[in-house]
Design a protein around this motif. Structure first.
Motif, mmCIF file in Angstrom:
data_model
loop_
_atom_site.group_PDB
_atom_site.id
_atom_site.type_symbol
_atom_site.label_atom_id
_atom_site.label_comp_id
_atom_site.label_asym_id
_atom_site.label_seq_id
_atom_site.Cartn_x
_atom_site.Cartn_y
_atom_site.Cartn_z
ATOM 1 N N ALA A 9 0.698 -1.139 0.066
ATOM 2 C CA ALA A 9 -0.014 -0.014 0.026
ATOM 3 C C ALA A 9 0.838 1.348 0.214
ATOM 4 N N VAL A 10 1.988 1.265 0.785
ATOM 5 C CA VAL A 10 2.999 2.165 0.880
ATOM 6 C C VAL A 10 4.344 1.652 0.633
ATOM 7 N N GLU A 11 5.126 2.438 -0.167
ATOM 8 C CA GLU A 11 6.556 1.818 -0.480
ATOM 9 C C GLU A 11 7.630 2.758 0.017
ATOM 10 N N ASP A 12 8.365 2.652 1.008
ATOM 11 C CA ASP A 12 9.788 3.306 1.221
ATOM 12 C C ASP A 12 9.565 4.729 1.188
ATOM 13 N N ALA A 13 8.273 5.128 1.743
ATOM 14 C CA ALA A 13 8.306 6.577 2.106
ATOM 15 C C ALA A 13 8.936 7.292 3.172
ATOM 16 N N SER A 14 9.692 8.397 2.632
ATOM 17 C CA SER A 14 10.405 9.206 3.577
ATOM 18 C C SER A 14 10.226 10.688 3.164
ATOM 19 N N PHE A 15 9.706 11.273 4.378
ATOM 20 C CA PHE A 15 9.549 12.735 4.236
ATOM 21 C C PHE A 15 9.508 13.354 5.948
ATOM 22 N N TYR A 16 9.425 14.908 5.928
ATOM 23 C CA TYR A 16 9.503 15.188 7.276
ATOM 24 C C TYR A 16 8.358 16.381 7.391
ATOM 25 N N VAL A 17 7.644 16.674 8.436
ATOM 26 C CA VAL A 17 6.544 17.559 8.448
ATOM 27 C C VAL A 17 7.101 18.417 9.587
ATOM 28 N N LYS A 18 7.064 19.689 9.051
ATOM 29 C CA LYS A 18 7.819 20.787 10.051
ATOM 30 C C LYS A 18 6.648 21.169 11.049
ATOM 31 N N GLU A 19 7.016 21.607 12.333
ATOM 32 C CA GLU A 19 6.196 22.136 13.328
ATOM 33 C C GLU A 19 5.515 23.255 12.661
ATOM 34 N N GLY A 20 4.027 23.527 12.710
ATOM 35 C CA GLY A 20 3.408 24.568 12.311
ATOM 36 C C GLY A 20 2.947 24.497 10.749
ATOM 37 N N ILE A 44 2.940 20.057 -0.505
ATOM 38 C CA ILE A 44 2.212 18.878 -0.988
ATOM 39 C C ILE A 44 2.987 17.823 -1.249
ATOM 40 N N CYS A 45 2.524 16.486 -0.978
ATOM 41 C CA CYS A 45 3.161 15.477 -0.970
ATOM 42 C C CYS A 45 2.204 14.230 -2.043
ATOM 43 N N LEU A 46 2.677 14.101 -3.224
ATOM 44 C CA LEU A 46 1.900 13.269 -4.199
ATOM 45 C C LEU A 46 2.273 11.846 -4.396
ATOM 46 N N PHE A 47 1.177 11.070 -4.087
ATOM 47 C CA PHE A 47 1.414 9.547 -4.158
ATOM 48 C C PHE A 47 0.920 9.087 -5.340
ATOM 49 N N ASN A 48 1.669 8.021 -5.845
ATOM 50 C CA ASN A 48 1.048 7.344 -6.951
ATOM 51 C C ASN A 48 1.440 5.674 -6.748
ATOM 52 N N GLU A 49 0.187 4.985 -6.575
ATOM 53 C CA GLU A 49 0.440 3.621 -6.445
ATOM 54 C C GLU A 49 1.643 3.275 -5.177
ATOM 55 N N GLY A 51 -6.702 4.995 -3.802
ATOM 56 C CA GLY A 51 -5.791 3.656 -3.728
ATOM 57 C C GLY A 51 -4.336 4.013 -3.581
ATOM 58 N N SER A 52 -3.925 5.432 -3.618
ATOM 59 C CA SER A 52 -2.478 5.696 -3.772
ATOM 60 C C SER A 52 -1.560 5.265 -2.606
#
Length: 312
Positions: free
Chosen positions: A16-27, A206-211, A37-38
């Protein structure tokens, strides 16, 4: 505030999710978007452990989410669903008070917090606090859903397509309300949507997912001016014209700039250059040299996404 490191979620043989890496900053207002289904909603639900991850790590306030007691962590993470999900047998005040009561707040503090939040979203406490959800419109109920998630003052709010079931006029009104509310409360918000117009209007990034895979992470400006591949360009659905200028977005009813505190731009300024002005000055709006008209960053995205809709 929230960090994903090589996170994968599998259901048997399906990833369902593959090797996702990201950081959400405070605020930050961080939007997860993608086709059905992405993997965007799965990603959101892994943050507060509604769904367990298969591989990798998720950190909340520099600590793995697995190290927290589940109920205590969820008290620090507000959650707003697409289905409004208010308790129908409870009053509006009782719905809002659920988490503060679990945290054993004093009744006087709950009363004060309820009144404060209801006022923030334009619901007079004296008029609405003792009503049942069925006595409110869909938009009013969703406003209550939002402030219920804020009631115990959590640092993070997760929002799973909260406005998608509402009619377009109510939806746009709530988007505007949420934008204004975020400017006041400055929470870390992770927001799921399938609507690129909504993402452009609300998101800092924005974080865009696909498959199940991340295609691109960036600001709305970066998505418009530098889409990374054909999928991103197609999903945005907007082909920027080479010589598009800021003057094309000025309307007769655009507000006049009352103070000279906003950066000045010529109407002939190209869109990509206007984006640079917003970024360099950390400005929420610019004013035009001709007519002293005010144009906000979000106005630009709204007009661009409206053009995207017209050409789709």
């Amino acid at each position: 505030m929230i960090e994903f490191k090589n996170v994968t979620k599998r259901y048997g043989s399906k990833t369902a999710v593959e090797d996702a890496s990201f950081y959400v900053k405070e605020g930050e207002f961080f939007v997860l978007i993608g086709p059905s289904g992405s993997g965007k909603t799965t990603t959101l639900k892994m943050i507060n452990r509604l769904i367990p991850l298969t591989e990798g790590y998720i950190y909340f306030k520099d600590k793995p989410v697995s190290d927290y007691e589940v109920h205590e962590m969820r008290w620090d993470i507000g959650y707003v669903l697409q289905q409004i999900a208010l308790f129908p047998h409870m009053t509006i005040k009782e719905n809002i008070a659920q988490v503060p009561q679990m945290k054993k707040w004093k009744e006087a503090d709950i009363d004060q917090r309820t009144a404060e939040l209801m006022t923030m979203v334009g619901l007079d406490p004296d008029t609405y606090k003792d009503r049942k959800p069925a006595e409110l419109s869909g938009g009013q109920q969703q406003r209550v859903g939002v402030i219920r998630a804020l009631a115990a003052d959590p640092p993070v709010i997760l929002m799973d397509e909260p406005f998608s079931a509402l009619d377009p006029i109510t939806r746009e009104s709530l988007q505007d309300d949420l934008t204004a509310l975020q400017q006041e409360i400055k929470k870390t918000i992770v927001f799921v949507t399938h609507d690129i117009k909504e993402a452009m209007k609300l998101g800092d990034r924005i974080c865009l997912f696909n498959e199940g895979r991340i295609e691109q992470i960036g600001t709305p400006e970066e998505f418009l001016t530098a889409p990374k591949n054909d999928f991103v360009q197609e999903f945005i659905g907007y082909q920027r014209e080479e010589n598009e200028t800021i003057g094309e977005f000025i309307r007769a009813d655009s507000a006049e700039a009352e103070e000279a505190v906003y950066p000045l731009v010529e109407e002939s300024t190209k869109i990509e250059d206007a984006f640079k002005v917003f970024a360099e000055h950390e400005a929420v709006a610019v004013r035009t040299a001709k007519g002293n008209k005010l144009l906000s960053r979000r106005d630009v995205f709204k007009h661009l996404s409206d053009k995207r809709g017209d050409s789709a």
